[in-house]
Design a protein around this motif. Structure first.
Motif, PDB file in Angstrom:
ATOM      1  N   THR A   1      -2.457  -9.366   0.893  1.00  0.00           N
ATOM      2  CA  THR A   1      -1.801  -8.070   1.026  1.00  0.00           C
ATOM      3  C   THR A   1      -0.338  -8.147   0.598  1.00  0.00           C
ATOM      4  O   THR A   1       0.144  -7.282  -0.140  1.00  0.00           O
TER       5      THR A   1
ATOM      6  N   VAL B   1       1.311  -6.088  -2.487  1.00  0.00           N
ATOM      7  CA  VAL B   1       2.392  -5.122  -2.269  1.00  0.00           C
ATOM      8  C   VAL B   1       3.592  -5.469  -3.146  1.00  0.00           C
ATOM      9  O   VAL B   1       4.165  -4.599  -3.819  1.00  0.00           O
TER      10      VAL B   1
ATOM     11  N   GLY C   1       2.606  -4.940  -6.836  1.00  0.00           N
ATOM     12  CA  GLY C   1       2.528  -3.511  -7.130  1.00  0.00           C
ATOM     13  C   GLY C   1       3.896  -2.858  -7.192  1.00  0.00           C
ATOM     14  O   GLY C   1       4.166  -2.040  -8.080  1.00  0.00           O
ATOM     15  N   ALA C   2       4.782  -3.249  -6.265  1.00  0.00           N
ATOM     16  CA  ALA C   2       6.128  -2.678  -6.261  1.00  0.00           C
ATOM     17  C   ALA C   2       6.908  -3.100  -7.508  1.00  0.00           C
ATOM     18  O   ALA C   2       7.591  -2.278  -8.133  1.00  0.00           O
TER      19      ALA C   2
ATOM     20  N   GLY D   1       0.903  -0.859 -11.114  1.00  0.00           N
ATOM     21  CA  GLY D   1       1.612  -1.009  -9.848  1.00  0.00           C
ATOM     22  C   GLY D   1       1.164   0.007  -8.819  1.00  0.00           C
ATOM     23  O   GLY D   1       0.942  -0.326  -7.643  1.00  0.00           O
TER      24      GLY D   1
ATOM     25  N   LEU E   1      -0.742  -0.695  -5.186  1.00  0.00           N
ATOM     26  CA  LEU E   1      -0.231  -0.148  -3.924  1.00  0.00           C
ATOM     27  C   LEU E   1      -1.257   0.750  -3.241  1.00  0.00           C
ATOM     28  O   LEU E   1      -1.407   0.715  -2.010  1.00  0.00           O
TER      29      LEU E   1
ATOM     30  N   ALA F   1      -3.074   0.161   0.401  1.00  0.00           N
ATOM     31  CA  ALA F   1      -3.000   1.209   1.428  1.00  0.00           C
ATOM     32  C   ALA F   1      -4.391   1.625   1.903  1.00  0.00           C
ATOM     33  O   ALA F   1      -4.566   1.970   3.075  1.00  0.00           O
TER      34      ALA F   1
END
Length: 154
Positions: free
Chosen positions: A3, A7, A10-11, A143, A147, A151
């Motif tokens: 995870t 994250v 993706g960011a 990205g 994300l 989520a």
């Protein structure tokens, strides 16, 4: 994929893609604005005297532009401008930009160092702009997908 890795990845991809899209849009807008509202001129390609300048694929151009402040008696004087054009610069300098050749340009009269090549001199600039835009959009989409995936798995 963990995870935290998803994250962060993706960011980073989303930020890079968004920044690249903003840069592409700003650069295209600037070049179009200078071509439309700028002053047309003919510049001469000069040889680079600096060691790192010879590695730059954008040619070093020189041209005369009216000075912003008039000379004695209100007469306008010309200043010699030395600048590199913004926009499309291939990996290797094309032979048409050999020192001594003339190229058509447009420049911003308020900031003469802001120079763009005339539309007929740029070659495949539109294709390059589209490729950079596609890269930015792809990174932004990847990205955002990472994300969203993180989520929805929580």
């Amino acid at each position: 994929m963990e995870t935290t890795t998803a994250v962060v990845g993706g960011a980073v991809l989303a930020l890079f893609g968004g920044a690249l899209l903003l840069w592409c849009a700003a650069e295209v807008r600037l070049r179009r604005g200078v071509r439309r509202r700028g002053t047309a001129a003919v510049a001469t390609v000069v040889a680079d005297t600096e060691a790192h300048g010879a590695l730059d694929s954008a040619p070093l151009l020189t041209f005369s532009a009216p000075a912003a402040i008039g000379g004695p008696g209100g007469a306008r004087r010309a200043e010699v401008v030395l600048a590199r054009p913004r926009g499309h610069t291939p990996l290797r300098r094309p032979p048409r930009f050999a020192p001594g050749t003339s190229v058509r340009i447009s420049y911003d009269p308020r900031r003469p160092s802001r120079v763009v090549l005339a539309a007929t001199e740029t070659g495949r600039a539109v294709l390059t702009d589209l490729l950079w835009t596609a890269l930015g959009a792809g990174c932004l989409a990847a990205g955002a997908a990472l994300l969203v995936a993180v989520a929805t798995t929580r």
